[in-house]
Design a protein around this motif. Structure first.
Motif, PDB file in Angstrom:
ATOM      1  N   ILE A   1      25.628  47.270 -11.116  1.00 43.92           N
ATOM      2  CA  ILE A   1      24.620  46.276 -11.489  1.00 43.92           C
ATOM      3  C   ILE A   1      23.281  46.978 -11.632  1.00 43.92           C
ATOM      4  O   ILE A   1      22.802  47.637 -10.705  1.00 43.92           O
ATOM      5  N   GLU A   2      22.676  46.852 -12.803  1.00 41.27           N
ATOM      6  CA  GLU A   2      21.347  47.388 -13.029  1.00 41.27           C
ATOM      7  C   GLU A   2      20.333  46.262 -12.902  1.00 41.27           C
ATOM      8  O   GLU A   2      20.423  45.250 -13.598  1.00 41.27           O
ATOM      9  N   SER A   3      19.367  46.433 -11.997  1.00 45.19           N
ATOM     10  CA  SER A   3      18.303  45.451 -11.812  1.00 45.19           C
ATOM     11  C   SER A   3      17.033  45.973 -12.468  1.00 45.19           C
ATOM     12  O   SER A   3      16.579  47.081 -12.152  1.00 45.19           O
ATOM     13  N   SER A   4      16.457  45.177 -13.357  1.00 44.68           N
ATOM     14  CA  SER A   4      15.242  45.624 -14.045  1.00 44.68           C
ATOM     15  C   SER A   4      14.347  44.432 -14.350  1.00 44.68           C
ATOM     16  O   SER A   4      14.821  43.345 -14.679  1.00 44.68           O
TER      17      SER A   4
ATOM     18  N   PRO B   1      17.439  40.773  -0.694  1.00 45.95           N
ATOM     19  CA  PRO B   1      16.393  40.324  -1.628  1.00 45.95           C
ATOM     20  C   PRO B   1      15.627  41.458  -2.287  1.00 45.95           C
ATOM     21  O   PRO B   1      14.983  41.257  -3.307  1.00 45.95           O
ATOM     22  N   GLU B   2      15.727  42.679  -1.718  1.00 46.95           N
ATOM     23  CA  GLU B   2      15.040  43.821  -2.328  1.00 46.95           C
ATOM     24  C   GLU B   2      15.602  44.150  -3.706  1.00 46.95           C
ATOM     25  O   GLU B   2      14.964  44.863  -4.497  1.00 46.95           O
ATOM     26  N   VAL B   3      16.813  43.645  -4.021  1.00 48.64           N
ATOM     27  CA  VAL B   3      17.364  43.818  -5.362  1.00 48.64           C
ATOM     28  C   VAL B   3      16.461  43.133  -6.390  1.00 48.64           C
ATOM     29  O   VAL B   3      16.298  43.602  -7.518  1.00 48.64           O
ATOM     30  N   ILE B   4      15.850  42.028  -5.967  1.00 49.55           N
ATOM     31  CA  ILE B   4      14.934  41.294  -6.838  1.00 49.55           C
ATOM     32  C   ILE B   4      13.544  41.912  -6.791  1.00 49.55           C
ATOM     33  O   ILE B   4      12.927  42.167  -7.828  1.00 49.55           O
ATOM     34  N   GLU B   5      13.069  42.174  -5.556  1.00 47.92           N
ATOM     35  CA  GLU B   5      11.691  42.648  -5.399  1.00 47.92           C
ATOM     36  C   GLU B   5      11.512  43.241  -4.010  1.00 47.92           C
ATOM     37  O   GLU B   5      11.941  42.649  -3.024  1.00 47.92           O
ATOM     38  N   GLU B   6      10.865  44.369  -3.950  1.00 46.22           N
ATOM     39  CA  GLU B   6      10.557  44.971  -2.655  1.00 46.22           C
ATOM     40  C   GLU B   6       9.611  44.067  -1.865  1.00 46.22           C
ATOM     41  O   GLU B   6       8.660  43.513  -2.420  1.00 46.22           O
ATOM     42  N   GLY B   7       9.885  43.924  -0.564  1.00 45.47           N
ATOM     43  CA  GLY B   7       9.015  43.130   0.287  1.00 45.47           C
ATOM     44  C   GLY B   7       9.250  41.643   0.211  1.00 45.47           C
ATOM     45  O   GLY B   7       8.462  40.856   0.751  1.00 45.47           O
ATOM     46  N   LEU B   8      10.332  41.226  -0.472  1.00 42.06           N
ATOM     47  CA  LEU B   8      10.633  39.795  -0.584  1.00 42.06           C
ATOM     48  C   LEU B   8      11.380  39.322   0.658  1.00 42.06           C
ATOM     49  O   LEU B   8      12.319  39.965   1.117  1.00 42.06           O
ATOM     50  N   PHE B   9      10.943  38.199   1.207  1.00 41.19           N
ATOM     51  CA  PHE B   9      11.523  37.630   2.427  1.00 41.19           C
ATOM     52  C   PHE B   9      12.103  36.263   2.090  1.00 41.19           C
ATOM     53  O   PHE B   9      11.412  35.410   1.533  1.00 41.19           O
TER      54      PHE B   9
END
Length: 366
Positions: free
Chosen positions: A190-193, A40-48
């Motif tokens: 894959i570039e995540s932005s 899930p860190e690909v989407i957002e740091e700290g996401l659970f």
């Protein structure tokens, strides 16, 4: 913006060409969802991640949330995945889902996570895993009332991003995360932005939203409450014709309580409604009569009045809910138009008991 690969000994930059999830035969389910629930860190740091394909108890809807999570602050996050270049209608779907999960309790969240880890045979206890994510803070810190929304897609149409920007300006919290695939010979990159809100502008957006909220509240702020019911009485004529007589009846009932020294009245004129507070003498509790354009109604706190006048309020509760009444149930009670004479008579008994003036021989209706 393009991505380049440095070739040779810092000789030149060769472009790495964009591709698409469709071209690469990458599906939303199971490919993208499998990767993102595991990372899930690909989407957002700290996401659970709490759950996958979460549907709760929405009977008949046939819909489910791709991923349901908690962010690093313990706020519920609805994640909607698309593999297209436009993510058409993703924001509309996600808003529906956010509304559905906004009523979840901490028990619901634990149960959802328990089902998720059991399905994928993940080790650990559901409650302990959530508690660890919250860094030892209380479950009360889980914020479900206004979930965040994260849209994840290969791309987003101008119509969607325009809608998201407008929704964010009006109090929602929606982010758009772009996952752009690139083909470098045999490698797939894959570039995540984050494209909405633009990184680095979050604080400015919050400040702007707070300013807009402050301005709206200032424009619509009601006048200060005034002792007595005269302000409410003056605005009865502003109500629709079919409700004016009922409002007069409610006003006269409240004035009767004040005349009998069972309550004190305060009235308040706002931009869209006028209210009459019927306060139990010497108590920090009130029943409120609302004069709004749609129809008049009454609100009162079940828990407070249940403590002040348990016998009479039980009769009132039975009047409203003859099949299932409880003196200890919490929450506001709302009586909508038409409000019966019987209901007002029982409410008078409530005020009598709250003031210690109900006879000892009074028995709650069984």
């Amino acid at each position: 913006m393009a991505i380049y690969k440095m070739v040779g000994d810092k000789e030149r930059l060769d472009p790495i060409h964009e591709t698409s999830f469709v071209q690469e035969r990458i599906m939303e389910d199971p490919d993208l969802r499998y990767i993102l629930r595991s990372q899930p860190e690909v989407i957002e740091e700290g996401l659970f991640v709490l759950s996958e394909e979460f549907s709760g108890h929405w009977r008949g809807s046939g819909r489910s949330i791709d991923l349901l999570g908690l962010d690093s602050n313990g706020r519920l996050v609805v994640i909607e995945l698309k593999r297209t270049s436009t993510a058409d209608h993703a924001e509309l779907q996600a808003i529906r889902y956010a509304a559905m999960v906004s009523v979840l309790t901490s028990e619901d969240i634990v149960e959802a996570h328990r089902a998720y880890i059991n399905k994928w045979r993940i080790e650990g206890d559901a409650e302990e895993r959530i508690q660890a994510h919250l860094f030892g803070t209380s479950f009360d810190d889980i914020y479900t009332e206004s979930p965040r929304i994260v849209l994840v897609s290969e791309g987003f149409s101008k119509e969607l991003t325009t809608s998201v920007l407008w929704l964010n300006e009006n109090g929602l919290d929606i982010s758009c995360i772009q996952l752009q695939p690139y083909r470098n010979e045999r490698e797939l990159l894959i570039e995540s932005s984050q494209i909405v809100p633009v990184p680095g502008t979050e604080d400015l957006l919050v400040q702007a939203q707070e300013k807009r909220t402050e301005t709206r509240e200032h424009r619509s702020a009601p006048s200060k409450p005034v002792s007595g019911g005269e302000v409410f009485e003056e605005h009865i004529q502003d109500a629709r014709q079919e409700f004016q007589q009922e409002l007069k009846t409610l006003y006269n009932w409240a004035v009767g309580l004040e005349y009998s020294e069972l309550a004190t009245l305060v009235s308040n004129a706002g931009k869209s409604c006028t209210t009459l507070g019927v306060i139990v003498s010497g108590k920090a509790s009130r029943l409120t009569i609302w004069n709004v354009r749609s129809s008049p109604y009454i609100t009162l706190d079940r828990n407070v009045f249940g403590e002040l006048a348990p016998n009479a309020f039980y009769s009132f509760d039975r009047l409203l809910n003859p099949e299932n009444s409880s003196q200890t149930e919490r929450g506001n009670v709302t009586l909508r138009s038409p409000i019966s004479e019987e209901a007002l008579a029982v409410l008078t008994q409530v005020y009598l008991e709250a003031n210690g003036r109900l006879g000892d021989d009074y028995q709650a209706e069984s």
